[in-house]
Design a protein around this motif. Structure first.
Motif, PDB file in Angstrom:
ATOM      1  N   LEU A  41       5.387 -11.416  -1.191  1.00 53.12           N
ATOM      2  CA  LEU A  41       5.513 -10.320  -1.915  1.00 53.12           C
ATOM      3  C   LEU A  41       7.032  -9.948  -1.588  1.00 53.12           C
ATOM      4  CD1 LEU A  41       2.358  -8.625  -0.432  1.00 53.12           C
ATOM      5  CD2 LEU A  41       2.443 -10.043  -2.409  1.00 53.12           C
ATOM      6  N   ARG A  42       7.785 -10.113  -2.530  1.00 52.95           N
ATOM      7  CA  ARG A  42       9.225 -10.136  -2.431  1.00 52.95           C
ATOM      8  C   ARG A  42       9.152  -8.608  -2.445  1.00 52.95           C
ATOM      9  NH1 ARG A  42      11.792 -14.124  -0.654  1.00 52.95           N
ATOM     10  NH2 ARG A  42      11.310 -16.256  -1.933  1.00 52.95           N
ATOM     11  N   GLY A  43      10.194  -8.114  -1.234  1.00 56.61           N
ATOM     12  CA  GLY A  43      10.668  -6.509  -1.167  1.00 56.61           C
ATOM     13  C   GLY A  43       9.636  -5.541  -1.081  1.00 56.61           C
ATOM     14  N   PHE A  44       8.313  -6.102  -0.775  1.00 61.54           N
ATOM     15  CA  PHE A  44       7.150  -5.220  -0.735  1.00 61.54           C
ATOM     16  C   PHE A  44       7.376  -4.048   0.284  1.00 61.54           C
ATOM     17  CE2 PHE A  44       2.601  -4.317   0.592  1.00 61.54           C
ATOM     18  CZ  PHE A  44       2.344  -4.244  -0.876  1.00 61.54           C
ATOM     19  N   LEU A  45       8.056  -4.196   1.316  1.00 62.07           N
ATOM     20  CA  LEU A  45       8.239  -3.197   2.314  1.00 62.07           C
ATOM     21  C   LEU A  45       9.970  -2.813   2.537  1.00 62.07           C
ATOM     22  CD1 LEU A  45       5.677  -4.610   5.035  1.00 62.07           C
ATOM     23  CD2 LEU A  45       5.391  -2.557   3.226  1.00 62.07           C
ATOM     24  N   ARG A  46      10.766  -3.220   1.535  1.00 62.66           N
ATOM     25  CA  ARG A  46      12.009  -2.809   1.752  1.00 62.66           C
ATOM     26  C   ARG A  46      12.240  -1.515   1.929  1.00 62.66           C
ATOM     27  NH1 ARG A  46      14.117  -4.522  -3.236  1.00 62.66           N
ATOM     28  NH2 ARG A  46      13.656  -6.892  -2.803  1.00 62.66           N
ATOM     29  N   ASP A  47      11.552  -0.383   1.255  1.00 60.92           N
ATOM     30  CA  ASP A  47      11.806   0.870   1.641  1.00 60.92           C
ATOM     31  C   ASP A  47      11.273   1.451   3.067  1.00 60.92           C
ATOM     32  OD1 ASP A  47      13.062   0.919  -0.745  1.00 60.92           O
ATOM     33  OD2 ASP A  47      11.258   1.843  -1.914  1.00 60.92           O
ATOM     34  N   GLU A  48      10.461   0.750   3.663  1.00 66.93           N
ATOM     35  CA  GLU A  48       9.709   0.997   4.813  1.00 66.93           C
ATOM     36  C   GLU A  48      10.256   0.506   6.158  1.00 66.93           C
ATOM     37  OE1 GLU A  48       5.077   1.647   3.894  1.00 66.93           O
ATOM     38  OE2 GLU A  48       6.398   0.597   2.121  1.00 66.93           O
TER      39      GLU A  48
END
Ligand code: SIN
Ligand code: FE2
Length: 232
Positions: A41-48
């Motif tokens: 899942l690409r970038g799924f948690l980038r903001d977290e």
């Protein structure tokens, strides 16, 4: 034989597998299928990422990162710690889960609520329903640190998937098949990428290539990885 109501379609007789939605979900942008039952899942948690790194710090304040020894006497290059009801360890006696940190004799720090939530959302996004982790291994890689090909097989329940979260400096992840001899694929994992594997891929061999020199604004030269599991 029980007559079927008109208009009701008979369901296939095979049991509904947890990964039944896998094919549909795999078509979503940002998803990459790396094996049957395994998806990035690409970038799924980038903001977290930042919040997850803060939670890692608070775990490590109570259960510091340490380099463990394999049963064969080899000191692992990645440093590790754990949180949750069970923590994965290795020493001269073998690989296993323990309910206390052998360094302190105290229970492993609690699984942060954020980790449980992340595991639920990521597993659902890959088509696995109802995943509730009870263990989280946290790896810390400095440049040159690696993880040789292995299976995650000390858990009691192989019906639950593994959710793996990458943070900081990118790494090359190796993902193969159920046999060590099968040549693994190579996948670059960046900050915020999540890999979920389960079902037919649950016992796939996987590993991490020696970490290259790099710099990430949140972690400096390091890479962190969480693997959320149901161990008990
Ligand atoms: C693991 O298999 O425990 C970690 C994998 C990773 O660091 O990406
Ligand atoms: Fe693993």
């Amino acid at each position: 034989m029980v007559p079927m109501k008109p208009g009701v379609r008979r369901r296939a007789s095979r049991p509904l597998a947890a990964y039944d939605l896998f094919a549909d979900l795999a078509a979503t942008p940002g998803r990459e299928v790396i094996a049957d039952g395994a998806m990035i899942l690409r970038g799924f948690l980038r903001d977290e990422g930042e919040a997850i790194l803060r939670a890692i710090d608070s775990v490590a304040a109570r259960a510091p990162f340490r380099r463990m020894v394999t049963p064969g006497g080899f000191t692992m290059s990645a440093a590790m710690t754990n949180c949750g009801r069970a923590g994965w360890i290795t020493d001269r006696r073998g690989y296993r889960y323990t309910d206390v940190d052998p360094e302190s004799g105290r229970p492993w720090p609690e699984l942060p609520a954020l980790f449980v939530d992340v595991a639920r959302r990521a597993s659902a996004a890959a088509g696995f329903r109802g995943f509730v982790p009870d263990a989280c291994l946290i790896n810390c890689y400095e440049p040159g640190a690696r993880l040789s090909l292995h299976q995650d097989r000390n858990e009691r329940d192989f019906t639950a998937p593994i959710v793996s979260v990458s943070l900081g400096v990118p790494a090359i992840f190796l993902f193969g098949g159920a046999e060590r001899s099968e040549r693994p694929g190579r996948w670059r994992l960046e900050h915020g990428d999540v890999v979920v594997w389960g079902g037919p891929a649950r016992l796939a061999f996987h590993g991490v290539v020696a970490l290259a020199e790099g710099k990430h604004p949140l972690t400096g030269s390091r890479r962190f990885n969480l693997t959320l599991r149901k161990a008990l």
